[in-house]
Enzyme design. Structure first.
Site, PDB file in Angstrom:
ATOM      1  N   ARG A 239       0.710  -1.252   0.140  1.00 27.95           N
ATOM      2  CA  ARG A 239       0.045   0.013   0.008  1.00 27.95           C
ATOM      3  C   ARG A 239       0.878   1.198  -0.097  1.00 27.95           C
ATOM      4  O   ARG A 239       1.845   1.212   0.898  1.00 27.95           O
ATOM      5  CB  ARG A 239      -1.015   0.041   1.347  1.00 27.95           C
ATOM      6  N   GLU A 268      -4.077   7.167  -5.323  1.00 28.11           N
ATOM      7  CA  GLU A 268      -4.309   6.615  -6.490  1.00 28.11           C
ATOM      8  C   GLU A 268      -5.615   7.014  -7.200  1.00 28.11           C
ATOM      9  O   GLU A 268      -6.540   7.403  -6.369  1.00 28.11           O
ATOM     10  CB  GLU A 268      -4.633   5.162  -6.369  1.00 28.11           C
ATOM     11  N   HIS A 287      -1.449  -0.359 -10.004  1.00 28.22           N
ATOM     12  CA  HIS A 287      -1.697  -1.237  -8.803  1.00 28.22           C
ATOM     13  C   HIS A 287      -2.418  -2.362  -9.602  1.00 28.22           C
ATOM     14  O   HIS A 287      -3.580  -2.655  -9.490  1.00 28.22           O
ATOM     15  CB  HIS A 287      -3.025  -0.469  -7.921  1.00 28.22           C
TER      16      HIS A 287
HETATM   17  C1  DGY Z   1      -5.334  -6.154  -2.782  1.00 33.07           C
HETATM   18  O1  DGY Z   1      -5.878  -7.293  -3.061  1.00 33.07           O
HETATM   19  O2  DGY Z   1      -5.313  -5.951  -1.630  1.00 33.07           O
HETATM   20  C2  DGY Z   1      -4.674  -5.448  -3.852  1.00 33.07           C
HETATM   21  O3  DGY Z   1      -3.932  -4.447  -3.461  1.00 33.07           O
HETATM   22  C3  DGY Z   1      -5.513  -5.442  -4.944  1.00 33.07           C
HETATM   23  O4  DGY Z   1      -5.460  -6.478  -5.830  1.00 33.07           O
END
Ligand code: DGY
Length: 322
Positions: A239, A268, A287
């Site tokens: 993240r 984002e 992402h």
């Molecule tokens: C998640 O699953 O948390 C990813 O960041 C998105 O696929």
């Protein structure tokens, strides 16, 4: 008895919608790449029995206060920091996510980013596209070796382990830091536990694989970058807010580290005019850690099934526990 009402925050394939339509009335935001505005999500949370969402939908306490009908929030993601889980729990709203199913795919992408950044792949592609290739030159676009280098993994959960395992295939020396030691992982993949300082100071590649929580907010900050080798490459597929992006920018600009491979950002979508995007040492992706067709399909199916399980009052396969 009328069927429960489910809101999907993104356009999804018919086969996924059909799973839900066997037992529910489904309303779907018709765009695949743009989320519904907050006002629409608020309105839907007020009337829905279940919401099928993803990482870019923020469902906060104030939204949940109005959600009198809501019983299930199922996110098509492993991370659920976009949902106020405590507020949901206080209102007896169950929250589900999709762990494990995406771990291998996300580890693949993490390693892809590591390799692309180390070997300056985006710059090489640009050279060809811009017709700038003069001739073979002894030190043209020279990158950094991956084999036999030290890989430091911060957060040795399932994805961290799989990233480390990929590093073994490149004869890398694997060190990790985690809240608790993982003796089985150490034995299985030959990783060594080190404290955070040693990991930061000695690793050639640093991959952060922790969930985003209050404790991991800006975990990788100015001091952390200053400890890293000047030749270090930093990779983040977890993240964005785990990293202080201003500090990352300064570290790259001042040569305190060599490069960064980033799939996630504090805000984002990141835009092309963001200062980080002006640095050649940055490899940036939108992402897409879990974005293989097979994995995204499984995540969507799981999320639909979590909603049905929750609405039937059954055990949810992957319910977020506080
Ligand atoms: C998640 O699953 O948390 C990813 O960041 C998105 O696929």
């Amino acid at each position: 008895m009328s069927k429960p009402y489910v809101f999907l925050t993104r356009k999804l394939p018919d086969d996924i919608v059909n799973i839900l339509e066997t037992e529910c009335v489904v309303s779907m935001w018709e765009k695949e790449e743009t989320p519904p505005p907050t006002s629409r999500l608020e309105e839907e949370c007020r009337k829905a029995d279940a919401v099928f969402c993803n990482v870019s939908d923020t469902i906060d306490a104030s939204m949940l206060e109005q959600a009198k009908q809501l019983k299930v929030i199922a996110t098509m993601a492993v991370g659920y920091n976009n949902i106020d889980v405590k507020a949901a729990r206080n209102r007896n709203i169950r929250v589900a996510h999709t762990p494990d199913v995406l771990s291998e795919t996300t580890a693949d992408l993490t390693f892809t980013l590591l390799m692309a950044t180390a070997r300056r792949i985006p710059e090489g592609i640009d050279v060809i596209r811009n017709n700038e290739w003069g001739a073979w030159a002894p030190f043209f676009l020279t990158g950094k070796d991956i084999h036999h280098a030290r890989l430091g993994v911060i957060g040795m959960g399932r994805i961290g382990e799989l990233v480390a395992k990929r590093g073994i295939g490149f004869d890398m020396d694997i060190v990790y830091h985690n809240r608790s030691r993982k003796p089985q992982t150490e034995k299985a993949i030959g990783a060594s536990y080190v404290d955070m300082d040693e990991l930061l100071k000695t690793s050639d590649y640093i991959c952060v694989q922790t969930p985003y929580t209050e404790e991991t907010h800006h975990l990788i900050n100015r001091q952390a970058f200053q400890k890293m080798k000047n030749s270090a490459i930093f990779i983040n597929t977890s993240r964005g807010a785990i990293v202080d992006e201003n500090a990352l920018y300064e570290a790259l600009k001042n040569g305190e580290i060599q490069g960064a491979g980033l799939d996630v950002f504090e805000n984002e979508p990141i835009r092309a005019d963001h200062p980080l995007m002006s640095l050649p040492g940055v490899t940036a992706l939108p992402h897409i850690g879990s974005a293989s067709k097979q994995t995204r399909w499984k995540m969507a199916e799981m999320t639909a099934n979590h909603i049905l399980q929750g609405l039937r009052g059954e055990k949810i396969d992957h319910e977020v526990q506080l």
